[in-house]
Write a protein that holds these residues in place. Structure first.
Motif, PDB file in Angstrom:
ATOM      1  N   GLU A   5       3.404  26.134 -51.948  1.00 16.39           N
ATOM      2  CA  GLU A   5       2.801  27.713 -51.476  1.00 16.39           C
ATOM      3  C   GLU A   5       4.152  28.253 -50.447  1.00 16.39           C
ATOM      4  OE1 GLU A   5       0.712  28.365 -47.107  1.00 16.39           O
ATOM      5  OE2 GLU A   5      -0.147  26.389 -48.106  1.00 16.39           O
ATOM      6  N   VAL A   6       4.143  30.167 -50.612  1.00 14.37           N
ATOM      7  CA  VAL A   6       4.842  30.580 -50.035  1.00 14.37           C
ATOM      8  C   VAL A   6       4.605  32.135 -49.171  1.00 14.37           C
ATOM      9  CG1 VAL A   6       6.605  32.149 -50.771  1.00 14.37           C
ATOM     10  CG2 VAL A   6       6.675  30.595 -52.198  1.00 14.37           C
ATOM     11  N   THR A   7       4.774  31.805 -48.320  1.00 11.72           N
ATOM     12  CA  THR A   7       5.259  32.276 -47.367  1.00 11.72           C
ATOM     13  C   THR A   7       6.752  33.272 -46.893  1.00 11.72           C
ATOM     14  OG1 THR A   7       4.031  32.954 -45.046  1.00 11.72           O
ATOM     15  CG2 THR A   7       5.148  31.580 -45.654  1.00 11.72           C
ATOM     16  N   ARG A   8       6.290  34.690 -46.979  1.00 12.18           N
ATOM     17  CA  ARG A   8       7.711  35.934 -47.088  1.00 12.18           C
ATOM     18  C   ARG A   8       7.457  36.614 -45.916  1.00 12.18           C
ATOM     19  NH1 ARG A   8       9.320  38.670 -52.127  1.00 12.18           N
ATOM     20  NH2 ARG A   8      11.766  39.501 -51.734  1.00 12.18           N
ATOM     21  N   GLY A   9       9.177  36.477 -45.677  1.00 13.54           N
ATOM     22  CA  GLY A   9       9.598  37.073 -43.661  1.00 13.54           C
ATOM     23  C   GLY A   9      10.827  36.865 -43.653  1.00 13.54           C
ATOM     24  N   SER A  10      10.914  37.289 -42.810  1.00 13.76           N
ATOM     25  CA  SER A  10      12.352  36.950 -41.937  1.00 13.76           C
ATOM     26  C   SER A  10      12.254  35.818 -40.980  1.00 13.76           C
ATOM     27  CB  SER A  10      13.344  38.036 -41.901  1.00 13.76           C
ATOM     28  OG  SER A  10      14.009  38.013 -40.445  1.00 13.76           O
ATOM     29  N   ALA A  14       1.511  15.778 -49.937  1.00 11.51           N
ATOM     30  CA  ALA A  14       2.176  15.990 -49.517  1.00 11.51           C
ATOM     31  C   ALA A  14       2.382  17.687 -49.421  1.00 11.51           C
ATOM     32  CB  ALA A  14       3.659  16.035 -48.667  1.00 11.51           C
ATOM     33  N   ARG A  15       2.178  18.411 -48.634  1.00 11.82           N
ATOM     34  CA  ARG A  15       2.187  19.772 -49.576  1.00 11.82           C
ATOM     35  C   ARG A  15       3.137  20.362 -48.828  1.00 11.82           C
ATOM     36  NH1 ARG A  15      -1.661  22.990 -47.964  1.00 11.82           N
ATOM     37  NH2 ARG A  15      -2.657  21.682 -45.601  1.00 11.82           N
ATOM     38  N   ILE A  16       3.708  21.815 -49.543  1.00  8.46           N
ATOM     39  CA  ILE A  16       4.831  22.286 -49.371  1.00  8.46           C
ATOM     40  C   ILE A  16       4.677  23.742 -48.599  1.00  8.46           C
ATOM     41  CG2 ILE A  16       7.081  23.473 -49.701  1.00  8.46           C
ATOM     42  CD1 ILE A  16       7.736  20.492 -49.077  1.00  8.46           C
ATOM     43  N   ARG A  17       5.312  24.512 -47.416  1.00  9.67           N
ATOM     44  CA  ARG A  17       4.967  26.291 -47.263  1.00  9.67           C
ATOM     45  C   ARG A  17       6.619  26.419 -47.074  1.00  9.67           C
ATOM     46  NH1 ARG A  17       1.386  27.224 -42.652  1.00  9.67           N
ATOM     47  NH2 ARG A  17      -0.186  26.866 -44.236  1.00  9.67           N
ATOM     48  N   ALA A  18       6.670  27.165 -48.260  1.00  4.00           N
ATOM     49  CA  ALA A  18       7.952  27.822 -48.397  1.00  4.00           C
ATOM     50  C   ALA A  18       7.998  29.171 -47.552  1.00  4.00           C
ATOM     51  CB  ALA A  18       8.941  27.665 -49.578  1.00  4.00           C
ATOM     52  N   LEU A  19       8.807  28.799 -46.721  1.00  2.42           N
ATOM     53  CA  LEU A  19       9.454  30.592 -45.813  1.00  2.42           C
ATOM     54  C   LEU A  19      10.434  31.239 -46.555  1.00  2.42           C
ATOM     55  CD1 LEU A  19       9.079  32.626 -43.876  1.00  2.42           C
ATOM     56  CD2 LEU A  19      10.158  31.122 -42.278  1.00  2.42           C
TER      57      LEU A  19
END
Length: 326
Positions: A47-52, A29-34
């Motif tokens: 991985e990180v994605t940034r925003g509201s 499993a992989r994680i994408r953190a908002l």
């Protein structure tokens, strides 16, 4: 498996990411953190994605190729933000999720604020059939709206969603400071405001703990869950076919009884207690459904909750910080 985690830098988000990465069941499993204001560390599996989350374009991009969503992002008593984050944000998540070619499951972490926890009287164990009854304030209202919105999307579109409803979530030394008469109190009630100032200062110096009484004069019972137990419930719900469309109470087997807390701390720490009357109501969340359908079991009981909080030594690089009001 690519799991989008909103609120990834919060208490539950950090523990969930660590727990999933260490669990051999999810080795691929992989994680994408908002993330919005704070960022979590990236790695070969994170991985990180940034925003509201209130921005639909951010949500659309964050859900690209995602298979699972763990929705943790929330606001406390911040009226200027609460509808955008907890209502509109969840709506954008669900709108994108229901049309996604890859999305398989969405897990919402709800809260017992949506059923009024100890603000209202409950005539018996609090099950998942308890009606929504928000207490005053925008946070409790938002928890009601979240649960109802997810429920309606499962009805309208048949999506695979579930809600894990948690009471007050504890980690590290949280429980110890939830009993403090000082300015370092964690959460509420704010004990120092319920006694004369001189008494509060003395209680804080001596480590005296409150023995909160309910509206009937009995020691109050209040529900808690340790973050480790909540994370284990989330992991048990992932891809569990018995979770689809369900609501689960995730809590300790027994509520915390403030008289039992006082007695245990007197015996183990030599601390005194002082009676604090209140208009609150004792309650008892029933976690039987989660045990039965998810094959889940909490590890923390009252003694373990207290012992772990009093043993914890907070590193200098990990100060106690409250990231939101309320």
């Amino acid at each position: 498996m690519l799991i989008l985690v909103t609120g990834a830098t919060g208490k539950v988000g950090q523990h969930f990411i660590a727990g999933l990465l260490d669990d051999p069941r999810f080795s691929k499993a992989r994680i994408r953190a908002l993330c919005h204001n704070r960022l979590c560390p990236e790695s070969d599996r994170v991985e990180v994605t940034r925003g509201s989350i209130a921005d639909r374009n951010v949500v659309v991009a964050a859900l690209s190729e995602v298979t699972h969503v763990l929705h943790l992002a929330t606001c406390k008593e911040t009226p200027d933000d609460v509808m955008d984050v907890t209502v509109k944000g969840l709506f954008w998540l669900l709108e994108e999720f229901r049309t996604s070619a890859t999305a398989r499951q969405l897990i919402l972490i709800g809260g017992d604020a949506g059923i009024g926890h100890f603000y209202y009287r409950h005539d018996g164990p609090v099950t998942e059939h308890a009606p929504h009854r928000a207490y005053p304030g925008c946070y409790a209202l938002s928890k009601v709206l979240e649960e109802v919105t997810l429920e309606q999307f499962t009805i309208q579109y048949g999506i695979n969603g579930c809600c894990l409803r948690a009471p007050w979530i504890m980690e590290k030394d949280d429980f110890k400071y939830s009993l403090s008469f000082g300015d370092d109190v964690f959460g509420g009630p704010d004990w120092k405001t319920l006694v004369p100032m001189a008494d509060a200062e003395r209680y804080a110096r001596m480590g005296t703990v409150p023995l909160l009484r309910d509206s009937d004069g009995r020691p109050l019972k209040r529900n808690f869950v340790h973050v480790d137990d909540l994370v284990s419930a989330i992991l048990s719900a992932i891809d569990n076919p018995r979770a689809k469309g369900e609501l689960f109470n995730i809590c300790m087997d027994r509520p915390v009884d403030y008289a039992e807390v006082a007695a245990y701390l007197a015996r183990t720490q030599g601390l005194d207690a002082v009676d604090i009357p209140s208009r609150y109501h004792s309650n008892w969340m029933d976690n039987s459904k989660a045990k039965y359908l998810l094959n889940w079991q909490p590890k923390y009981d009252l003694e373990m909750l207290i012992d772990s909080a009093w043993r914890y030594e907070r590193p200098r690089n990990d100060p106690r910080v409250v990231w939101y009001p309320g």
